[in-house]
Design a protein around this motif. Sequence first.
Motif, PDB file in Angstrom:
ATOM      1  N   CYS A   1     -58.350  -1.109  47.323  1.00 19.98           N
ATOM      2  CA  CYS A   1     -57.763  -1.225  48.668  1.00 19.98           C
ATOM      3  C   CYS A   1     -57.986   0.067  49.433  1.00 19.98           C
ATOM      4  O   CYS A   1     -58.452   1.064  48.860  1.00 19.98           O
ATOM      5  N   ASP A   2     -57.592   0.042  50.738  1.00 20.30           N
ATOM      6  CA  ASP A   2     -57.444   1.294  51.484  1.00 20.30           C
ATOM      7  C   ASP A   2     -55.982   1.688  51.298  1.00 20.30           C
ATOM      8  O   ASP A   2     -55.117   0.820  51.292  1.00 20.30           O
ATOM      9  N   SER A   3     -55.702   2.974  51.203  1.00 21.20           N
ATOM     10  CA  SER A   3     -54.290   3.380  51.207  1.00 21.20           C
ATOM     11  C   SER A   3     -54.151   4.793  51.749  1.00 21.20           C
ATOM     12  O   SER A   3     -55.007   5.633  51.536  1.00 21.20           O
TER      13      SER A   3
ATOM     14  N   HIS B   1     -46.319   0.668  48.686  1.00 26.29           N
ATOM     15  CA  HIS B   1     -47.643   0.028  48.582  1.00 26.29           C
ATOM     16  C   HIS B   1     -47.572  -1.445  48.971  1.00 26.29           C
ATOM     17  O   HIS B   1     -48.454  -1.977  49.646  1.00 26.29           O
TER      18      HIS B   1
ATOM     19  N   GLU C   1     -47.385  -1.486  52.694  1.00 19.85           N
ATOM     20  CA  GLU C   1     -48.678  -1.095  53.302  1.00 19.85           C
ATOM     21  C   GLU C   1     -49.661  -2.266  53.237  1.00 19.85           C
ATOM     22  O   GLU C   1     -50.345  -2.584  54.221  1.00 19.85           O
ATOM     23  N   MET C   2     -49.674  -2.948  52.092  1.00 21.89           N
ATOM     24  CA  MET C   2     -50.611  -4.069  51.928  1.00 21.89           C
ATOM     25  C   MET C   2     -50.318  -5.163  52.965  1.00 21.89           C
ATOM     26  O   MET C   2     -51.205  -5.673  53.631  1.00 21.89           O
TER      27      MET C   2
ATOM     28  N   THR D   1     -48.669  -4.941  55.868  1.00 16.63           N
ATOM     29  CA  THR D   1     -48.898  -4.546  57.270  1.00 16.63           C
ATOM     30  C   THR D   1     -50.380  -4.351  57.560  1.00 16.63           C
ATOM     31  O   THR D   1     -50.819  -4.492  58.700  1.00 16.63           O
ATOM     32  N   GLN D   2     -51.197  -4.059  56.531  1.00 19.97           N
ATOM     33  CA  GLN D   2     -52.642  -3.903  56.747  1.00 19.97           C
ATOM     34  C   GLN D   2     -53.319  -5.257  56.946  1.00 19.97           C
ATOM     35  O   GLN D   2     -54.400  -5.366  57.485  1.00 19.97           O
TER      36      GLN D   2
ATOM     37  N   TYR E   1     -53.916  -8.826  54.393  1.00 21.66           N
ATOM     38  CA  TYR E   1     -54.413  -8.916  53.013  1.00 21.66           C
ATOM     39  C   TYR E   1     -54.879 -10.336  52.723  1.00 21.66           C
ATOM     40  O   TYR E   1     -54.556 -11.273  53.438  1.00 21.66           O
TER      41      TYR E   1
END
Length: 436
Positions: A54-56, A397, A400-401, A403-404, A406
Motif C-alpha cells: 500500500c501507500d502509507s 492504518h 488510512e486505508m 480514507t485513501q 481501497y
Amino acid sequence: MTDKKATLTVDGLDESIELPVYSGTLGPDVIDVTALTGKGYFTYDPGFMSTASCDSAITYIDGGKGILLHRGYAIDDLAEKSNYLETCYLLLHGELPSKAEYDEFVEIITTHSMVNESISRFIKGFNYDAHPMAMMCGVVGALSAFYHDSLDINNPRHRIISAHRLIAKIPTIAAMCYKHSKGEPFMYPQNNMSYSENFLHMMFGTPCSAPDVNPVLARAMDKIFLLHADHEQNASTSTVRLAGSSGANPFACIAAGIATLWGPAHGGANEAVLNMLEHIGDVSNIDKFVAKAKDKDDPFRLMGFGHRVYKNFDPRAKVMKETCDEVLTELGITDDPLLNIAKRLEEIALSDEYFIEKKLYPNVDFYSGIIMKAIGIPTDMFTVIFATGRTVGWIAHWHEMITQGYRIGRPRQLYTGEVKRDLTPIDSRKSHETSF
Ligand code: SDX
C-alpha cells in the motif's frame, strides 16, 4: 504520476513489458506490477519480502540504519519528549496536537475508558486459567455486539468514535482479563489518573486499598505502550488492513490483528523471551543455547533477536534497555538473574560471527519482558500489553486505508496441485499415506 519505468523481458514473450516506477518521500522506489496479470503473469513473493502492499504516510522504517519515524518524528524523540496519548493523536491525525487539542483528546479517551457492564459477565464466562490473549481475541471481536451504534465505516464520525472507544477501552479490557485470571474483582478506571497510571491501577489496585501507583513505573508503562504503538506493515497490521478491505467492522479488524500478534514470531516473542531466559536458567548455559540457535537442524531460535526489516539495532530496543535500567534501579533490583542472562546473551550474540553475518540484533521484545516482569506483570500478559499499545497503530492504518480508497485484498498463487482428474469409485481406490 511517474516518468520512471522498469522494463521486463520474459523468455517466450516477444515484447518486453514496461512497468511504472513510483517514488515515495523516503525509502525504496516501487515497481507497479498490476499490468502483469493482463500479460498472463503473477508476481511471486511468499512472506512479502519484496512487496509494498500500500501507500502509507504513518510510519517509516529504515532497517539498515535502525531508523523508526512516526509521521516524521523519531521514536527516541517521542519516547523522551512525548507520551503515549500524544503519540496516539499524532498517529491518528498526522500532526502533534496543540495544548487545547491534546487536552480535548485526553478528556475523550479518559471519559470513554469504562466498558459496558455486560462485558464483565462476558469475561467471567471464561475459565480462570484461560490465556489472556484468548480472552482479548474473544472480547474485542465481540465489541461490535455492544457498540453497534457506530459501525458505518464510511461515516467519518462513526470511524472516530470507534477509534476513541478502542483506544480508551482496550487497557480496561486487558486489566479485566488479568483480574479474572487472578480471581480478583475488576477495578474501574479512575478519571483523575493518566492513561498508563490508570492501567497499572486497574491491574494491581484492589477495592481494599487507596490507589497507589509508582510514577516511575507509570512512566515506564507509558513508554512501553508508546514503543509498541505502530510499526509500518507488520504481520498484524497487514492483517487488520486485509480484514478492513472486506468492509468488516473496526472491532472485528482489531480482533484479527490481536490474533495475528499472538504468534511467537511476532508479538508473542516477548513472552517467549522470558520463557527462553528462564529455560537457559544461568549464564553458564548461554553458549549451549547460542549453539542451538545456530544449528540449522535445531528449531530453537534466540527469541527477541532478529527482524524482517531491522538489519541493525531496533531503535525501540535501545530505549527499552534504558527504561529497563530505570525500572530496576527504582525497584532496587540490582542483580536480576534474568537481566544478567539477557545482558550476557546480548554481548555474546552481538560478537558472534553467525549473528553478525545474518544481522541479528535484539528487537523490541528482547528487553520489554524484563521490564514487565519487574513491574509485576505475568508473562502471559506480555502480548496483551503489546496489543494494548499497538491498537492505535492498527486503527490508524485501518482509517488510512478507508480514507485513501481501497479494493478488497485478494492475492493469487502459484498452483502446484493436480491437473484435472476424474473421480474413481470408492471401492476401486487405494489407501494413501496422509500427513497434516
Ligand atoms: C516483532 O514486522 C515487525 O515490524 C514486527 C514487530 C512489530 O513491531 O510489529 O517489530 C514486532 O514481531 C519483532 C520480532 C519478534 N520475533 C522474535 O524475536 C522471534 C525470533 N526472531 C525470528 O523468528 C526472526 O528473526 C523473525 C521472525 C523476527 C524474522 O524472520 P525472517 O525475516 O523471516 O528471517 P528468517 O526467519 O528467514 O531468518 C533469516 C536467517 C535464517 O537463517 P538462514 O535460513 O538464512 O540460514 O536468520 C536466522 C534464520 O534461521 N534467524 C535466527 C533468528 N532469526 C533469524 N537464528 C537464530 N535466532 C533467531 N532469533
